[in-house]
Design a protein around this motif. Sequence first.
Motif, mmCIF file in Angstrom:
data_model
loop_
_atom_site.group_PDB
_atom_site.id
_atom_site.type_symbol
_atom_site.label_atom_id
_atom_site.label_comp_id
_atom_site.label_asym_id
_atom_site.label_seq_id
_atom_site.Cartn_x
_atom_site.Cartn_y
_atom_site.Cartn_z
ATOM 1 N N ARG A 156 0.834 -1.216 0.000
ATOM 2 C CA ARG A 156 0.000 0.000 0.000
ATOM 3 C C ARG A 156 0.866 1.261 0.000
ATOM 4 N N PHE A 157 2.040 1.195 0.621
ATOM 5 C CA PHE A 157 2.958 2.330 0.543
ATOM 6 C C PHE A 157 3.554 2.432 -0.860
ATOM 7 N N SER A 158 3.901 1.296 -1.432
ATOM 8 C CA SER A 158 4.414 1.281 -2.807
ATOM 9 C C SER A 158 3.376 1.829 -3.779
ATOM 10 N N ASP A 159 2.113 1.543 -3.528
ATOM 11 C CA ASP A 159 1.045 2.019 -4.406
ATOM 12 C C ASP A 159 0.915 3.544 -4.384
ATOM 13 N N LEU A 160 1.481 4.189 -3.362
ATOM 14 C CA LEU A 160 1.520 5.653 -3.329
ATOM 15 C C LEU A 160 2.618 6.204 -4.247
ATOM 16 N N GLY A 161 3.425 5.299 -4.804
ATOM 17 C CA GLY A 161 4.555 5.714 -5.640
ATOM 18 C C GLY A 161 5.848 5.818 -4.872
ATOM 19 N N LEU A 162 5.864 5.327 -3.631
ATOM 20 C CA LEU A 162 7.041 5.413 -2.778
ATOM 21 C C LEU A 162 7.886 4.152 -2.878
ATOM 22 N N GLU A 163 9.192 4.316 -2.750
ATOM 23 C CA GLU A 163 10.053 3.161 -2.536
ATOM 24 C C GLU A 163 9.740 2.566 -1.168
ATOM 25 N N VAL A 164 9.919 1.258 -1.042
ATOM 26 C CA VAL A 164 9.853 0.602 0.257
ATOM 27 C C VAL A 164 11.148 -0.173 0.458
ATOM 28 N N SER A 165 11.701 -0.081 1.653
ATOM 29 C CA SER A 165 12.950 -0.773 1.963
ATOM 30 C C SER A 165 12.870 -1.375 3.355
ATOM 31 N N ILE A 166 13.406 -2.582 3.490
ATOM 32 C CA ILE A 166 13.682 -3.132 4.821
ATOM 33 C C ILE A 166 15.044 -2.592 5.216
ATOM 34 N N THR A 167 15.090 -1.873 6.314
ATOM 35 C CA THR A 167 16.286 -1.087 6.620
ATOM 36 C C THR A 167 17.126 -1.597 7.790
ATOM 37 N N GLU A 168 16.554 -2.446 8.664
ATOM 38 C CA GLU A 168 17.297 -2.823 9.872
ATOM 39 C C GLU A 168 16.997 -4.269 10.262
ATOM 40 N N LEU A 169 16.972 -5.161 9.291
ATOM 41 C CA LEU A 169 16.465 -6.509 9.525
ATOM 42 C C LEU A 169 17.348 -7.322 10.471
ATOM 43 N N ASP A 170 16.718 -7.861 11.497
ATOM 44 C CA ASP A 170 17.290 -8.940 12.297
ATOM 45 C C ASP A 170 16.128 -9.725 12.906
ATOM 46 N N ILE A 171 16.396 -10.979 13.263
ATOM 47 C CA ILE A 171 15.335 -11.855 13.766
ATOM 48 C C ILE A 171 15.871 -12.563 15.003
ATOM 49 N N ARG A 172 15.463 -12.102 16.154
ATOM 50 C CA ARG A 172 16.007 -12.578 17.431
ATOM 51 C C ARG A 172 15.364 -13.900 17.862
ATOM 52 N N ILE A 173 16.152 -14.654 18.633
ATOM 53 C CA ILE A 173 15.743 -15.973 19.103
ATOM 54 C C ILE A 173 15.961 -16.034 20.613
ATOM 55 N N PRO A 174 15.038 -16.673 21.369
ATOM 56 C CA PRO A 174 15.314 -16.904 22.796
ATOM 57 C C PRO A 174 16.540 -17.805 22.945
ATOM 58 N N LEU A 175 17.436 -17.422 23.822
ATOM 59 C CA LEU A 175 18.676 -18.186 23.998
ATOM 60 C C LEU A 175 18.529 -19.264 25.070
ATOM 61 N N PRO A 176 19.195 -20.416 24.900
ATOM 62 C CA PRO A 176 20.008 -20.790 23.735
ATOM 63 C C PRO A 176 19.129 -21.186 22.551
ATOM 64 N N ALA A 177 19.581 -20.864 21.352
ATOM 65 C CA ALA A 177 18.798 -21.142 20.150
ATOM 66 C C ALA A 177 18.849 -22.633 19.819
ATOM 67 N N SER A 178 17.669 -23.215 19.595
ATOM 68 C CA SER A 178 17.599 -24.620 19.207
ATOM 69 C C SER A 178 17.739 -24.763 17.694
ATOM 70 N N SER A 179 17.985 -25.966 17.223
ATOM 71 C CA SER A 179 18.093 -26.204 15.786
ATOM 72 C C SER A 179 16.772 -25.898 15.090
ATOM 73 N N ALA A 180 15.666 -26.179 15.766
ATOM 74 C CA ALA A 180 14.356 -25.872 15.184
ATOM 75 C C ALA A 180 14.162 -24.365 15.048
ATOM 76 N N GLU A 181 14.612 -23.616 16.033
ATOM 77 C CA GLU A 181 14.480 -22.162 15.972
ATOM 78 C C GLU A 181 15.397 -21.573 14.897
ATOM 79 N N LEU A 182 16.574 -22.134 14.736
ATOM 80 C CA LEU A 182 17.470 -21.664 13.687
ATOM 81 C C LEU A 182 16.885 -21.950 12.306
ATOM 82 N N ALA A 183 16.205 -23.079 12.169
ATOM 83 C CA ALA A 183 15.539 -23.389 10.902
ATOM 84 C C ALA A 183 14.379 -22.435 10.657
ATOM 85 N N GLN A 184 13.623 -22.124 11.704
ATOM 86 C CA GLN A 184 12.519 -21.170 11.566
ATOM 87 C C GLN A 184 13.049 -19.773 11.238
ATOM 88 N N GLN A 185 14.168 -19.402 11.851
ATOM 89 C CA GLN A 185 14.792 -18.114 11.554
ATOM 90 C C GLN A 185 15.179 -18.033 10.081
#
Length: 251
Positions: A156-185
């Motif tokens: 919907r922002f793009s439809d206004l004619g604006l660029e859209v960018s993901i600017t600060e991507l990270d995906i945190r995991i509860p520690l310690p990270a399990s193999s299943a959580e790393l796969a989901q990440q």
Amino acid sequence: MAHAASHNQGVRGHTLAWYAQLPSWLKNGNFSATELNTILKSHIDTEVGRYKGKVFAWDVINETFNEDGSMRSSLWQDKLGTGYIANALRWAHTADPAAKLYINDCNVEADNAKSDALFALAQQLLAQGVPLHGIGFQSHFEVGKLPTSMKANLKRFSDLGLEVSITELDIRIPLPASSAELAQQSADYKTASENCLGVPRCAGVTLWGVSDKYSWVPGTFSGYGAALPYNESYAVKPAYTGLSNGLDPNA
């Protein structure tokens, strides 16, 4: 800047007007609105002018909304009113007419009260002829909790004619990270990047760091970490493959 130029890399400027990390002389200066306006203009003129032609995009305004969509209290907002946003964008455009100018914020990836307020502001600025070129979606996510409305919201922002960018991507995991959580990440990194690239005028995906060794996450979200595609020893995690596949339309 020299490193980027020698390696054919683009540099994104972050950020020109923010509510946080202001110097004490500014916070405690008790400046009038007129004085503060002059200070902000001088800051933007100087910084954007210094890197004219070298920075391809600026996060001009950063984190200007509360979670409920109201304007966040800040030195700029409280003293200058919402009009400082349009002024800052105009000043930045004058200082470097070729640079793309962004409003950047967190927790606006989903269709919610905060993103609705940002959308309304973008509409208003564009209607006024203000040089706003893009919206930055910080995308600090928790594993397994990417918003299902993200792609439609970016569109919907793009439809206004604006660029859209993901600017600060990270995906945190509860520690310690399990193999299943790393796969989901890994799956989440793929989905997040696909959500942007699947929208017209997606201008890019930027990570908020490279290695877990230097991530901001553990110091901010107690008990969480392992948020980036490389671990603390700079070894590739499953997240790297997920991100790589998400950025490759032929994967």
